[in-house]
Each structure stands twice: as C-alpha cells, then as structure tokens.
Write a protein that holds these residues in place. Structure first.
Motif, short mmCIF file in Angstrom:
data_model
loop_
_atom_site.label_atom_id
_atom_site.label_comp_id
_atom_site.label_asym_id
_atom_site.label_seq_id
_atom_site.Cartn_x
_atom_site.Cartn_y
_atom_site.Cartn_z
N ALA A 209 49.68 39.37 43.75
CA ALA A 209 49.47 40.82 43.72
C ALA A 209 48.31 41.26 44.61
O ALA A 209 48.30 42.39 45.11
CB ALA A 209 49.25 41.28 42.29
N ARG A 210 47.33 40.39 44.80
CA ARG A 210 46.15 40.79 45.56
C ARG A 210 46.12 40.24 46.98
O ARG A 210 45.09 40.34 47.67
CB ARG A 210 44.87 40.35 44.83
CG ARG A 210 44.69 40.91 43.43
CD ARG A 210 45.00 42.42 43.32
NE ARG A 210 44.25 43.26 44.21
CZ ARG A 210 43.11 43.87 43.89
NH1 ARG A 210 42.61 43.72 42.68
NH2 ARG A 210 42.50 44.64 44.77
N ILE A 211 47.24 39.67 47.45
CA ILE A 211 47.29 39.17 48.83
C ILE A 211 46.94 40.26 49.84
O ILE A 211 46.14 40.03 50.76
CB ILE A 211 48.66 38.54 49.14
CG1 ILE A 211 48.82 37.21 48.41
CG2 ILE A 211 48.83 38.33 50.64
CD1 ILE A 211 50.19 36.56 48.59
N PRO A 212 47.51 41.48 49.72
CA PRO A 212 47.14 42.51 50.69
C PRO A 212 45.63 42.80 50.72
O PRO A 212 45.05 42.99 51.79
CB PRO A 212 47.93 43.74 50.22
CG PRO A 212 49.08 43.16 49.47
CD PRO A 212 48.55 41.94 48.79
N ARG B 56 39.96 40.13 56.82
CA ARG B 56 40.47 40.45 58.16
C ARG B 56 41.35 39.31 58.71
O ARG B 56 41.14 38.82 59.83
CB ARG B 56 39.33 40.76 59.13
CG ARG B 56 38.54 42.01 58.74
CD ARG B 56 37.40 42.28 59.72
NE ARG B 56 36.76 43.54 59.43
CZ ARG B 56 35.79 43.70 58.52
NH1 ARG B 56 35.40 42.67 57.79
NH2 ARG B 56 35.25 44.89 58.32
N LEU B 57 42.30 38.92 57.91
CA LEU B 57 43.20 37.83 58.31
C LEU B 57 44.45 38.39 58.96
O LEU B 57 44.89 39.51 58.63
CB LEU B 57 43.59 37.00 57.08
CG LEU B 57 42.44 36.43 56.24
CD1 LEU B 57 43.01 35.71 55.02
CD2 LEU B 57 41.58 35.49 57.06
N ASP B 58 45.04 37.62 59.87
CA ASP B 58 46.32 38.03 60.45
C ASP B 58 47.45 37.34 59.69
O ASP B 58 47.22 36.54 58.78
CB ASP B 58 46.37 37.71 61.95
CG ASP B 58 46.13 36.23 62.25
OD1 ASP B 58 46.46 35.38 61.40
OD2 ASP B 58 45.61 35.92 63.34
N ILE C 236 49.43 30.28 56.68
CA ILE C 236 48.80 28.97 56.50
C ILE C 236 48.19 28.85 55.10
O ILE C 236 48.29 27.81 54.44
CB ILE C 236 47.74 28.73 57.58
CG1 ILE C 236 48.41 28.63 58.95
CG2 ILE C 236 46.95 27.45 57.30
CD1 ILE C 236 47.43 28.58 60.12
N ALA C 237 47.59 29.93 54.62
CA ALA C 237 47.00 29.92 53.28
C ALA C 237 48.07 29.72 52.21
O ALA C 237 47.89 28.95 51.26
CB ALA C 237 46.24 31.22 53.04
N LEU D 176 37.89 32.11 43.41
CA LEU D 176 38.71 32.28 44.61
C LEU D 176 38.27 33.49 45.42
O LEU D 176 38.32 33.47 46.67
CB LEU D 176 40.19 32.42 44.21
CG LEU D 176 41.22 32.41 45.33
CD1 LEU D 176 41.19 31.08 46.08
CD2 LEU D 176 42.62 32.67 44.77
N GLY D 177 37.82 34.52 44.74
CA GLY D 177 37.38 35.72 45.43
C GLY D 177 36.09 35.55 46.22
O GLY D 177 35.70 36.45 46.98
N LEU D 178 35.41 34.42 46.05
CA LEU D 178 34.17 34.17 46.80
C LEU D 178 34.43 33.67 48.21
O LEU D 178 33.50 33.52 49.00
CB LEU D 178 33.30 33.16 46.06
CG LEU D 178 32.84 33.56 44.64
CD1 LEU D 178 32.00 32.45 44.02
CD2 LEU D 178 32.05 34.87 44.69
N ALA D 179 35.70 33.37 48.53
CA ALA D 179 36.03 32.91 49.88
C ALA D 179 35.59 33.97 50.90
O ALA D 179 35.83 35.16 50.72
CB ALA D 179 37.53 32.67 49.99
N TRP D 180 34.93 33.52 51.97
CA TRP D 180 34.40 34.46 52.95
C TRP D 180 35.11 34.40 54.30
O TRP D 180 34.86 35.20 55.17
CB TRP D 180 32.91 34.23 53.14
CG TRP D 180 32.54 32.87 53.68
CD1 TRP D 180 32.42 32.51 54.99
CD2 TRP D 180 32.25 31.70 52.91
NE1 TRP D 180 32.08 31.19 55.10
CE2 TRP D 180 31.96 30.66 53.84
CE3 TRP D 180 32.20 31.42 51.54
CZ2 TRP D 180 31.63 29.37 53.42
CZ3 TRP D 180 31.87 30.15 51.15
CH2 TRP D 180 31.59 29.14 52.07
N ASN D 181 36.03 33.42 54.45
CA ASN D 181 36.81 33.35 55.69
C ASN D 181 38.08 32.57 55.43
O ASN D 181 38.34 32.11 54.31
CB ASN D 181 35.98 32.72 56.82
CG ASN D 181 35.46 31.33 56.46
OD1 ASN D 181 35.98 30.68 55.55
ND2 ASN D 181 34.45 30.87 57.17
N ALA D 182 38.89 32.38 56.46
CA ALA D 182 40.18 31.71 56.30
C ALA D 182 40.04 30.27 55.82
O ALA D 182 40.77 29.86 54.91
CB ALA D 182 40.97 31.78 57.61
#
Length: 391
Positions: A37-40, A47-49, A55-56, A98-104
């Motif tokens: 639900a929170r992918i967007p 700022r992922l493409d 890949i994630a 999981l929300g602490l991720a700061w990049n890809a």
C-alpha cells in the motif's frame, strides 16, 4: 471429575493454539499489504525510478524463496513453533525499521530481510496449522488462509488511511511493525509445544523431492498463476479491452479478493461435507468455466462476475493442497510444505509476466484464458489431494 478436567485441558490448549496460529496468518498478510500500500509513498520519498522499484520487489521475492529452501529442515528438526516465533518477531522488527531506508540499496537490503522472515513464517505457520488441524480432527485449514486474506485487507485499509491523513510511510511501517512484533511474541506462547514436532527418528533415504509433492506444488503453481494474473491484469482488461472507466477498472480484482476471502471461510465446512477431492474438483470447474465464459461474453458485467467466480473457485484449492502436502509425511512436513510454497510463490511471480507476453501477441483476453485452462487442469487433478490412508 478429574478425568473430565484432564480431557478438557488439551481441548482448550488446541483452541489457544488455533487462535495463535491464526494471528500469524493475519500478521503476515498485514505486513505484506502494508508494504504494498505504501510503495507509491516510498518511491516518492526516496526518488526512485521504476527500475529501482522493480529491483526492490525482486529482492523481497528473492528473500522469500531463499528462506523457503532451508526453513523446512529447521522446522522439522526443532519444531515449527520454535522457528515461527522468532521469525515472526523479526518480521515485525524489520517492518518497523523499513521506513528508515534512505536510498535504494538500503531499501533493497530491508526488503530482502523482510522476504526472508516472511518466507520463514509462511512455511512454519502452514506446518503448524496442519498440526493444529490434526488435533482438531476436522478441516480448518481454509479458515487460516481466510485470515491471511483478512490481514491483507486490513493492511491495505490501514495504508490507505495513513496516506489519506498524510502520515509518512516510515510512521506507517513503525506502527504496524511494533504491533506485529508484540503480537507475534505474545501469541507465540499459546502455540503447540515443540514436543508435538519431534525430530526425525529415522533419516529419510530420499534425497530428492517426492513426486507427489512436486505434483501438489504444480497445482499450487497453477492457482498462483491465476491469482497473480487477476491482480495485475484484470484492471487493464476492464479498462483497455472492455473500455470501462478508471473507476470501474479495479472492481474486478476487488470482487475477486472478497469472494476468495469469504469462500475460504466456507471451505472447511464444504470439505467436511463433500471431502477434499470433490471440493477441489468443483472449485476448479467453477473457476475455469466462470472465468472462461466471462471472457467469451466480452462484457464488463460478465467480466466482473467471472472474476468473482474465479475467486470462489480458487479460494478452497490452495488450503486443500497445503493440507495434503502437510499430511503426506509428518516426519518431513515442513520440508514438503516448503517445496509446495516455493512452487506456488513461483506462480505469483512468473504468471503475470507470461500472461503479459501472451497478451502482446494474441490479446489480453487470450492471456487471461490461460488461468481458466489451468483451473480446469486442477479440477482434473483433484484426486491428488485425497488423504492418505493410515497404515
């Protein structure tokens, strides 16, 4: 009097174990749906493409499949509860951070771990559910899988509410993760004791996967192809092929999801009344004929009804397949379920891709006819879920 009390204790223990195991089914559905639900929001925040998100998603799937390769032996050796509880706690903790991720790369690492714990809980909770069902002496597997669907609906609903009130994905993950961690730890104490899952006394001489398990895995694969394809392609079929509005397009999958969840709860009673073979045969026919007829009629209302009938048909098949796999050989229950789970999960990943390739060459209606044909093959293969005779 003392004999009556002694006889009542195991019944209460089994009831507690059933609700505890049910909680794990809810929590796994909740966790996955919360992420979906929170992918967007995650995509926007980091700022992922599209390629990075793909890949994630692959990392999540890879972690799940990886865990399923080794967790079966651990659960068979030490008991499903001893593996399930720490994995459930780690599933919650991983969700919370999981929300602490700061990049890809950090998101990829987090999803890989999330997949590992999800795959571990998936196999062990199904193994434990089969054991609880054995103690009950009647079919209850459908209710477990129905509660997984409830967890998914709950996670999607909470994610939508969080997005509506503009809560960050990190906050959403933290709240859900803490709840999962606490519930997994607390309810784990009510599961059947590890003594109910003794290690093998005689090592198996079979080094490969039994043919019966491969066949059951194939049935799970067929059903998962259908489930994944309807999830990914039914909105496009309604919108692009049948030219419905954007508001109508998601209704097909919504009806499919609701009918699947509802009839999973009814499946246990139907299995008791008619037996698993008759149930799977009838469900396969309902799914295949319902969806196939809807595709031939080429009308939005027929399509929505067809997707609903497809959900009715698929609802009871996978629980019966898992029950048959888990009851085949108690000494290798978790390993057999791990193999069936791996093949079933492969259907979720590969099915939509294959349907898309077929749709490019022959149209989406032809592509969606493939799950209908596979459902009919499941109906023909229904004797594979017949319970093994004792002795």
């Amino acid at each position: 009097m003392s004999e009556t009390l002694a006889a009542a204790r195991p019944v209460r223990a089994e009831q507690r174990a059933r609700w505890a195991c049910t909680t794990y089914f809810v929590l796994t559905g909740l966790t996955l749906a919360t992420w979906t639900a929170r992918i967007p929001a995650v995509k926007g925040d980091l700022r992922l493409d599209d390629a990075q998100i793909t890949i994630a998603l692959f990392a999540l799937a890879a972690g799940t499949v990886l865990a399923m390769q080794f967790v079966g032996r651990l659960a068979d050796r030490f008991g499903s509860a001893r593996v399930m509880v720490p994995a459930g706690v780690l599933l919650g903790l991983t969700t919370a951070v999981l929300g602490l991720a700061w990049n890809a790369p950090t998101l990829l690492a987090g999803l890989l771990l999330l997949g590992v714990w999800h795959g571990t809980v998936d196999v062990t909770m199904n193994a434990h559910a089969v054991e609880v069902q054995r103690h009950y002496g009647r079919p209850i597997m459908g209710s477990f899988h129905g509660m997984f669907s409830v967890g998914g609906l709950l996670g999607a609903g909470l994610g939508a509410l969080a997005a509506h009130f503009q809560l960050t994905a990190a906050t959403n993950f933290l709240v859900v993760g803490i709840a999962v961690t606490v519930l997994a730890a607390v309810t784990g104490r009510a599961l059947l004791p590890a003594e109910e899952h003794p290690p093998q006394e005689k090592p198996s001489t079979s080094r490969g996967v039994p043919a019966a398990i491969l066949f059951l895995g194939a049935l799970g694969f067929f059903c998962s192809v259908g489930e994944g394809s309807v999830a990914d392609w039914s909105p496009l079929y309604l919108h692009d092929t049948l030219h419905t509005s954007a508001a109508v397009a998601p209704i097909g999958y919504a009806v499919f999801s609701v009918t699947m969840a509802v009839f999973r709860f009814l499946g246990d009673r139907m299995s008791t009344l008619f037996g698993p073979v008759v149930l799977v045969r009838c469900c396969g026919l309902v799914a295949g004929i319902g969806l196939g007829t809807a595709l031939l009629l080429h009308h939005p209302v027929a399509a929505i009804i067809g997707f609903g009938l497809f959900g009715v048909g698929l609802s009871c098949i996978v629980p019966q397949v898992f029950s048959a796999a888990g009851n085949r050989d108690p000494q290798r229950r978790a390993r057999d379920l791990a193999q069936v789970s791996t093949l079933s999960y492969g259907g979720l990943m590969a099915g939509p891709v294959f349907i898309g390739l077929v749709a490019q060459g022959f149209g989406l209606a032809v592509g969606l006819a493939i799950p209908a044909v596979l459902a009919l093959l499941v109906a023909l293969s229904a004797p594979a879920v017949r319970p093994r005779r004792a002795g």
